[in-house]
Design an enzyme around this catalytic site. Structure first.
Site, PDB file in Angstrom:
ATOM      1  N   CYS A 125     -78.601 -25.453  38.194  1.00 49.43           N
ATOM      2  CA  CYS A 125     -79.000 -26.607  39.016  1.00 49.43           C
ATOM      3  C   CYS A 125     -79.737 -27.707  38.255  1.00 49.43           C
ATOM      4  O   CYS A 125     -79.244 -28.828  38.177  1.00 49.43           O
ATOM      5  CB  CYS A 125     -79.828 -26.127  40.198  1.00 49.43           C
ATOM      6  N   ARG A 160     -75.750 -19.560  33.270  1.00 48.01           N
ATOM      7  CA  ARG A 160     -75.377 -20.968  33.123  1.00 48.01           C
ATOM      8  C   ARG A 160     -76.556 -21.761  32.544  1.00 48.01           C
ATOM      9  O   ARG A 160     -77.645 -21.719  33.084  1.00 48.01           O
ATOM     10  CB  ARG A 160     -74.933 -21.549  34.481  1.00 48.01           C
ATOM     11  N   LYS A 168     -62.675 -11.898  43.821  1.00 41.37           N
ATOM     12  CA  LYS A 168     -63.998 -11.933  44.453  1.00 41.37           C
ATOM     13  C   LYS A 168     -63.903 -11.481  45.915  1.00 41.37           C
ATOM     14  O   LYS A 168     -64.718 -10.699  46.401  1.00 41.37           O
ATOM     15  CB  LYS A 168     -64.513 -13.387  44.396  1.00 41.37           C
TER      16      LYS A 168
HETATM   17  N1  LIG Z   1     -77.101 -21.442  42.576  1.00 41.25           N
HETATM   18  C1  LIG Z   1     -78.189 -21.964  43.107  1.00 41.25           C
HETATM   19  O1  LIG Z   1     -79.316 -21.484  42.876  1.00 41.25           O
HETATM   20  C2  LIG Z   1     -78.110 -23.166  44.005  1.00 41.25           C
HETATM   21  C3  LIG Z   1     -79.221 -23.515  44.785  1.00 41.25           C
HETATM   22  C4  LIG Z   1     -79.123 -24.632  45.625  1.00 41.25           C
HETATM   23  C5  LIG Z   1     -77.956 -25.383  45.654  1.00 41.25           C
HETATM   24  N2  LIG Z   1     -76.895 -25.024  44.861  1.00 41.25           N
HETATM   25  C6  LIG Z   1     -75.673 -25.823  44.954  1.00 41.25           C
HETATM   26  O2  LIG Z   1     -74.743 -25.103  45.774  1.00 41.25           O
HETATM   27  C7  LIG Z   1     -73.398 -25.301  45.309  1.00 41.25           C
HETATM   28  C8  LIG Z   1     -72.763 -23.958  44.983  1.00 41.25           C
HETATM   29  O3  LIG Z   1     -73.498 -23.373  43.914  1.00 41.25           O
HETATM   30  P1  LIG Z   1     -73.266 -21.848  43.491  1.00 41.25           P
HETATM   31  O4  LIG Z   1     -74.271 -21.552  42.423  1.00 41.25           O
HETATM   32  O5  LIG Z   1     -73.210 -20.992  44.690  1.00 41.25           O
HETATM   33  O6  LIG Z   1     -71.815 -21.959  42.838  1.00 41.25           O
HETATM   34  P2  LIG Z   1     -70.846 -20.769  42.384  1.00 41.25           P
HETATM   35  O7  LIG Z   1     -70.102 -21.296  41.229  1.00 41.25           O
HETATM   36  O8  LIG Z   1     -71.637 -19.504  42.227  1.00 41.25           O
HETATM   37  O9  LIG Z   1     -69.872 -20.551  43.638  1.00 41.25           O
HETATM   38  C9  LIG Z   1     -68.920 -21.460  44.043  1.00 41.25           C
HETATM   39  C10 LIG Z   1     -67.775 -20.678  44.674  1.00 41.25           C
HETATM   40  O10 LIG Z   1     -66.863 -21.592  45.284  1.00 41.25           O
HETATM   41  C11 LIG Z   1     -65.546 -21.096  45.097  1.00 41.25           C
HETATM   42  N3  LIG Z   1     -64.598 -22.200  45.326  1.00 41.25           N
HETATM   43  C12 LIG Z   1     -64.348 -23.283  44.558  1.00 41.25           C
HETATM   44  N4  LIG Z   1     -63.453 -24.085  45.148  1.00 41.25           N
HETATM   45  C13 LIG Z   1     -63.110 -23.505  46.322  1.00 41.25           C
HETATM   46  C14 LIG Z   1     -62.237 -23.858  47.396  1.00 41.25           C
HETATM   47  N5  LIG Z   1     -61.549 -24.981  47.387  1.00 41.25           N
HETATM   48  N6  LIG Z   1     -62.132 -23.011  48.433  1.00 41.25           N
HETATM   49  C15 LIG Z   1     -62.839 -21.852  48.464  1.00 41.25           C
HETATM   50  N7  LIG Z   1     -63.691 -21.479  47.491  1.00 41.25           N
HETATM   51  C16 LIG Z   1     -63.834 -22.292  46.435  1.00 41.25           C
HETATM   52  C17 LIG Z   1     -65.570 -20.542  43.688  1.00 41.25           C
HETATM   53  O11 LIG Z   1     -64.509 -19.645  43.454  1.00 41.25           O
HETATM   54  C18 LIG Z   1     -66.957 -19.875  43.679  1.00 41.25           C
HETATM   55  O12 LIG Z   1     -66.880 -18.533  44.114  1.00 41.25           O
HETATM   56  C19 LIG Z   1     -73.528 -26.242  44.114  1.00 41.25           C
HETATM   57  O13 LIG Z   1     -73.346 -27.562  44.556  1.00 41.25           O
HETATM   58  C20 LIG Z   1     -74.957 -26.034  43.646  1.00 41.25           C
HETATM   59  O14 LIG Z   1     -75.459 -27.152  42.969  1.00 41.25           O
HETATM   60  C21 LIG Z   1     -76.942 -23.935  44.059  1.00 41.25           C
END
Ligand SMILES: NC(=O)c1ccc[n+]([C@@H]2O[C@H](COP(=O)([O-])OP(=O)(O)OC[C@H]3O[C@@H](n4cnc5c(N)ncnc54)[C@H](O)[C@@H]3O)[C@@H](O)[C@H]2O)c1
Length: 428
Positions: free
Chosen positions: A258, A325, A35
């Protein structure tokens, strides 16, 4: 300001790019080296309208860069935590990624102990921010802030730049002041509160929106037997300023990364504290049964689906995203294939990801092609290209002109006049 963003998924990448656009110097961090490689070359690993172009611009202006090593962020004054908090096997939020990120922040602080704000943007159970602050207490000069994210996939960048509200949970004035500087270019109402309140605002918002959808889906089932039209009913309801029109559309249920996981995590959290959220339990129950109810409607028209070709339009959990998802399409495909149907599916972006899960379905590259020889067609995700179609051509190509509109987005009256059998969700 110098900012690091841990996790470059939907939320982290959008946060990083929008902060760079506001003039901050941003380092995006991810454990996924592939990525980081893509991002460093100006290519977004996710589909999000407008993101690719702005990413290239920010890289060109040296406002953003990417790495797998948080230790490169020695000068960062603010570190965002945007890692995933998926549903664990028991339904609770899996905080293992968050714990790993906090450990990395503690290591960074050991190497470069400067005044720094840790901003938790990931959706986390109430009490997580306070727990994080306790566990990082040994690192003097670190402040933990809860700043939940409300962006919508499909318009994530626009939402990040024009948020509906900025929620900041903090226990120090210095931390709030830094957040105000960081977001100074954004015009939105602020709520400055405790970390726990901020965390609950996020879960409560998602649970409430999910509840509105399930309410309308139950009303759609009632409408189907009463012979009323739920789209007219929701329009009439939404004109009431106390209700408003958003999230009142009946369909085949909510999905995505979510609502499903956040509603179960909130239920689990409440249970741990001896509280039963009966309404929320019902919201989830209705949502789980909505695709089943929808497929039953189809089975009433085609009692034996075995060997029948069914077109499925749209696979992502909603339009303008590649996210599958918990997408309702996955349940629809599973039910159709279990009944022996031959599925021909179309999605402009998400087909490849779905094909990895359902290799036996046929995937076509143009929406009209899905209808060829079909005994029925199902609209699952209302992408524009799945809604605005050449109906004359489609009518000629279908084996039986039977349409199931799972999003009430196809032109019902026009289609009926053109000789289609049309069935929406809760529309007589
Ligand atoms: N997707 C949405 O629409 C949305 C909206 C609001 C809030 N959220 C919240 O935001 C958070 C992230 O959601 P997302 O959809 O972006 O998730 P995602 O799965 O798309 O991205 C998470 C990223 O974190 C990386 N990661 C994991 N552990 C790591 C570490 N220790 N160090 C560095 N990188 C690491 C993963 O490789 C991945 O790229 C969640 O808690 C989700 O509930 C998501």
């Amino acid at each position: 300001m110098k900012v690091a963003v841990i996790g470059t998924g939907y939320v982290g990448l959008t946060t990083a790019v929008s902060l760079a656009m506001k003039g901050h110097e941003v380092l995006g961090i991810d454990v996924d080296a592939a990525k980081i490689e893509l991002l460093s070359n100006g290519r977004s690993p996710i589909y999000e309208p407008g993101l690719d172009q702005v990413l290239l611009e920010m890289l060109g202006q040296s406002k953003i860069r990417f790495s797998t090593k948080l230790l490169e962020a020695k000068e960062a004054q603010v570190v965002f935590v945007c890692v995933g908090t998926p549903e664990a096997a028991d339904g609770e939020a899996d905080l293992s990624y968050l714990h790993a990120a906090l450990q990395d922040i503690a290591s960074l602080h050991e190497h470069s102990p400067v005044e720094r704000i840790v901003v938790i943007k990931s959706t986390v159970p109430v009490g997580t921010g306070d727990w994080a602050a306790d566990s990082l207490r040994r690192c003097n000069q670190l402040h933990v802030v809860s700043n939940p994210e409300f962006l919508r996939e499909g318009c994530a960048l626009e939402d990040a730049l024009n948020p509906s509200r900025i929620i900041v949970g903090a226990d120090s004035e210095e931390a709030v002041a830094v957040m105000q500087t960081l977001y100074s270019g954004l015009s939105a109402p602020w709520v400055i509160t405790t970390r726990a309140n901020a965390e609950l605002i996020k879960y409560a918002s998602n649970a409430y929106l999910a509840a509105r959808i399930s309410f309308m889906n139950e009303l759609a089932r009632l409408s189907t037997v009463l012979g009323t039209d739920v789209t007219v009913v929701s329009h009439g309801m939404g004109l009431d300023s106390r209700i408003g029109p958003q999230f009142l559309r009946a369909g085949i249920g909510y999905g995505g990364s979510c609502f499903p996981k956040d509603t179960i995590a909130l239920l689990k959290l409440a249970n741990q504290h001896g509280v039963t959220l009966g309404l929320l339990e019902k919201v989830r129950e209705v949502n789980a049964s909505q695709p089943v109810w929808f497929i039953e409607q189809l089975a009433q028209k085609i009692p034996d689906l075995s060997g029948k070709r069914i077109a499925v339009l749209g696979l992502a959990f909603k339009p303008d995203t590649d996210d599958i998802r918990e997408a309702p399409a996955l349940r629809i495909l599973a039910a159709l294939q279990a009944a022996g149907a031959v599925v021909s599916a179309y999605d402009p972006i998400a087909a490849k990801a779905v094909a990895a899960l359902f290799p036996d379905a046929e995937y076509v590259t143009a929406p009209e092609a899905a209808f060829v020889g079909a005994h029925a067609a199902v609209l699952v995700t209302e992408w524009q290209e799945c809604v605005k179609l050449d109906w004359k051509l489609i009518k000629e190509q279908m084996e039986r002109p039977l349409l199931f509109d799972g999003r009430n987005a196809w032109p019902c009256d026009e289609l009926k006049k053109a000789g289609f059998e049309y069935q929406g969700v809760g529309r007589s």
